[in-house]
Motif scaffolding. Sequence first.
Motif, short mmCIF file in Angstrom:
data_model
loop_
_atom_site.label_atom_id
_atom_site.label_comp_id
_atom_site.label_asym_id
_atom_site.label_seq_id
_atom_site.Cartn_x
_atom_site.Cartn_y
_atom_site.Cartn_z
N THR A 130 44.98 61.52 39.26
CA THR A 130 46.07 62.00 40.13
C THR A 130 47.39 61.37 39.73
O THR A 130 48.42 62.06 39.62
CB THR A 130 45.76 61.67 41.59
OG1 THR A 130 44.54 62.32 41.98
CG2 THR A 130 46.89 62.12 42.51
N GLN A 131 47.37 60.08 39.48
CA GLN A 131 48.59 59.36 39.10
C GLN A 131 49.13 59.90 37.78
O GLN A 131 50.34 60.10 37.62
CB GLN A 131 48.27 57.88 38.97
CG GLN A 131 49.41 57.01 38.47
CD GLN A 131 49.03 55.54 38.39
OE1 GLN A 131 49.00 54.86 39.40
NE2 GLN A 131 48.71 55.05 37.21
N TRP A 132 48.25 60.14 36.81
CA TRP A 132 48.68 60.64 35.50
C TRP A 132 49.30 62.04 35.62
O TRP A 132 50.35 62.31 35.04
CB TRP A 132 47.49 60.67 34.55
CG TRP A 132 47.81 61.35 33.24
CD1 TRP A 132 47.60 62.66 32.91
CD2 TRP A 132 48.43 60.75 32.09
NE1 TRP A 132 48.03 62.92 31.64
CE2 TRP A 132 48.55 61.76 31.11
CE3 TRP A 132 48.87 59.46 31.80
CZ2 TRP A 132 49.10 61.52 29.85
CZ3 TRP A 132 49.43 59.22 30.55
CH2 TRP A 132 49.54 60.23 29.59
N ARG A 133 48.64 62.92 36.35
CA ARG A 133 49.12 64.30 36.46
C ARG A 133 50.46 64.39 37.18
O ARG A 133 51.28 65.25 36.87
CB ARG A 133 48.06 65.16 37.15
CG ARG A 133 46.82 65.38 36.28
CD ARG A 133 45.79 66.23 36.96
NE ARG A 133 44.68 66.52 36.05
CZ ARG A 133 43.41 66.26 36.31
NH1 ARG A 133 43.08 65.69 37.48
NH2 ARG A 133 42.47 66.55 35.45
N GLU A 134 50.67 63.50 38.14
CA GLU A 134 51.96 63.48 38.82
C GLU A 134 53.08 63.04 37.87
O GLU A 134 54.20 63.55 37.94
CB GLU A 134 51.90 62.54 40.03
CG GLU A 134 51.06 63.07 41.18
CD GLU A 134 50.93 62.06 42.31
OE1 GLU A 134 51.35 60.90 42.11
OE2 GLU A 134 50.40 62.43 43.37
N ALA A 135 52.76 62.09 37.00
CA ALA A 135 53.77 61.56 36.08
C ALA A 135 53.90 62.40 34.82
O ALA A 135 54.95 62.39 34.17
CB ALA A 135 53.43 60.12 35.71
N HIS A 136 52.83 63.12 34.43
CA HIS A 136 52.83 63.89 33.18
C HIS A 136 52.28 65.29 33.43
O HIS A 136 51.20 65.64 32.91
CB HIS A 136 51.99 63.19 32.11
CG HIS A 136 52.36 61.75 31.89
ND1 HIS A 136 51.82 60.72 32.62
CD2 HIS A 136 53.23 61.18 31.02
CE1 HIS A 136 52.33 59.57 32.20
NE2 HIS A 136 53.18 59.82 31.23
N PRO A 137 52.99 66.12 34.20
CA PRO A 137 52.48 67.46 34.52
C PRO A 137 52.25 68.29 33.26
O PRO A 137 53.08 68.31 32.35
CB PRO A 137 53.59 68.05 35.39
CG PRO A 137 54.81 67.23 35.10
CD PRO A 137 54.31 65.87 34.78
N GLY A 138 51.06 68.93 33.23
CA GLY A 138 50.75 69.81 32.12
C GLY A 138 50.12 69.13 30.92
O GLY A 138 49.64 69.81 30.01
N LYS A 139 50.11 67.80 30.89
CA LYS A 139 49.53 67.09 29.75
C LYS A 139 48.06 66.75 30.02
O LYS A 139 47.67 66.51 31.16
CB LYS A 139 50.30 65.80 29.48
CG LYS A 139 51.69 66.02 28.90
CD LYS A 139 52.30 64.70 28.45
CE LYS A 139 53.65 64.90 27.78
NZ LYS A 139 54.23 63.62 27.29
N GLY B 26 35.86 56.57 41.84
CA GLY B 26 37.07 56.37 42.64
C GLY B 26 38.26 56.05 41.78
O GLY B 26 39.37 56.58 41.97
N ALA B 27 38.05 55.17 40.80
CA ALA B 27 39.14 54.81 39.89
C ALA B 27 39.60 56.02 39.08
O ALA B 27 40.80 56.26 38.90
CB ALA B 27 38.70 53.68 38.97
N ALA B 28 38.63 56.81 38.58
CA ALA B 28 38.97 57.98 37.76
C ALA B 28 39.78 58.99 38.55
O ALA B 28 40.77 59.55 38.04
CB ALA B 28 37.69 58.62 37.23
N GLU B 29 39.39 59.23 39.78
CA GLU B 29 40.09 60.23 40.59
C GLU B 29 41.54 59.81 40.86
O GLU B 29 42.47 60.61 40.73
CB GLU B 29 39.35 60.45 41.91
CG GLU B 29 39.93 61.56 42.75
CD GLU B 29 39.01 61.92 43.90
OE1 GLU B 29 39.40 61.69 45.05
OE2 GLU B 29 37.91 62.43 43.64
N ILE B 30 41.74 58.55 41.22
CA ILE B 30 43.09 58.07 41.51
C ILE B 30 43.93 57.99 40.23
O ILE B 30 45.11 58.37 40.22
CB ILE B 30 43.03 56.68 42.20
CG1 ILE B 30 42.23 56.77 43.50
CG2 ILE B 30 44.44 56.18 42.48
CD1 ILE B 30 42.72 57.80 44.50
N LEU B 31 43.33 57.53 39.14
CA LEU B 31 44.07 57.47 37.87
C LEU B 31 44.46 58.86 37.39
O LEU B 31 45.57 59.06 36.88
CB LEU B 31 43.21 56.78 36.80
CG LEU B 31 43.05 55.26 36.92
CD1 LEU B 31 41.98 54.78 35.94
CD2 LEU B 31 44.37 54.53 36.68
#
Length: 302
Positions: A67-76, A60-65
């Motif tokens: 999602t949060q990362w990809r929204e803030a750092h698209p393509g990375k 659960g933590a991995a999935e939310i983290l």
Amino acid sequence: VIKEEFMARIQKGDHYDAQVPGVKWVPISSAELAIKRVFGTNGIRSDDLGEEGQCRIAAGAAEILATQWREAHPGKELPWLMVGFDPRPQGLNGFKPGEMGESRAVAETLAAYGFKVLFVPKPVAAPFMISATGRNVHPKDIYAAVMRTASHNEVVDPKSGRLISGLKLFLNNAPASDALTGPISARINNRELAAKAPRIDFDRAVASGRIVVVEDGDENDPDTVDFNRLEHVFDLQKLGKDFRRHFPELKIAINTMNGGLSKFAVRALTAMGFKEGKDFKAFNATFMNDPSMEAKMTGWLE
């Protein structure tokens, strides 16, 4: 969400109970929820989570983290996470190197979601796990840290007689916020999603570089990282001389955080010019409330 709102949400209807193997749904009482589901001190803890339950929380933590990362750092690519533990979930006899199965399983789950995982294979103090997620602190630039711990609960549940264990989550040099733990809680209580907790074999992940195991004394070692930070900020030799000038009879007894950062304490005091065994002694308490520790420390000081 604040604690009361969170409790109100998860008490509606049947919820997934992380202690039950497979996919099984049972109503959970309010009393049980108060122990097993609230992110008190940014974690979930119980006397019966087990390996599977902890992996599902990690998922659960991995999935939310992610999602949060990809929204803030698209393509990375996904960043580094750190996995550590203190001795309390291991039992009353403390940490043994061969008893890291559940901690390794948590790392396997995080790696399966695409994160790079730095695994600390020895007891570590929670303050280090927190500070490692600050900017420009750790060589790996850790995004978030997951820690297996019993928090400040009893090591053994007084009613069930079972060990208490759980997970804590840190990022941005602080405990995870309600804005993050709320969605994670929803994820682990969702029937369909909670059944999914992928894992990648630990040794295979190490071979591919997906998991990196910290070596004693290397640049990723918590003791090394914290000592380097201390040495960067202070002139340790001068600091030690000042102490000895003002307190010539000074003797220091240290309880080194459940065994975590024990080498850091010895290294720091040695760099300040203190002699181990003469000026100071480190007592590696298995637990913070070790009833014998105070007597040992005061006995040495006398």
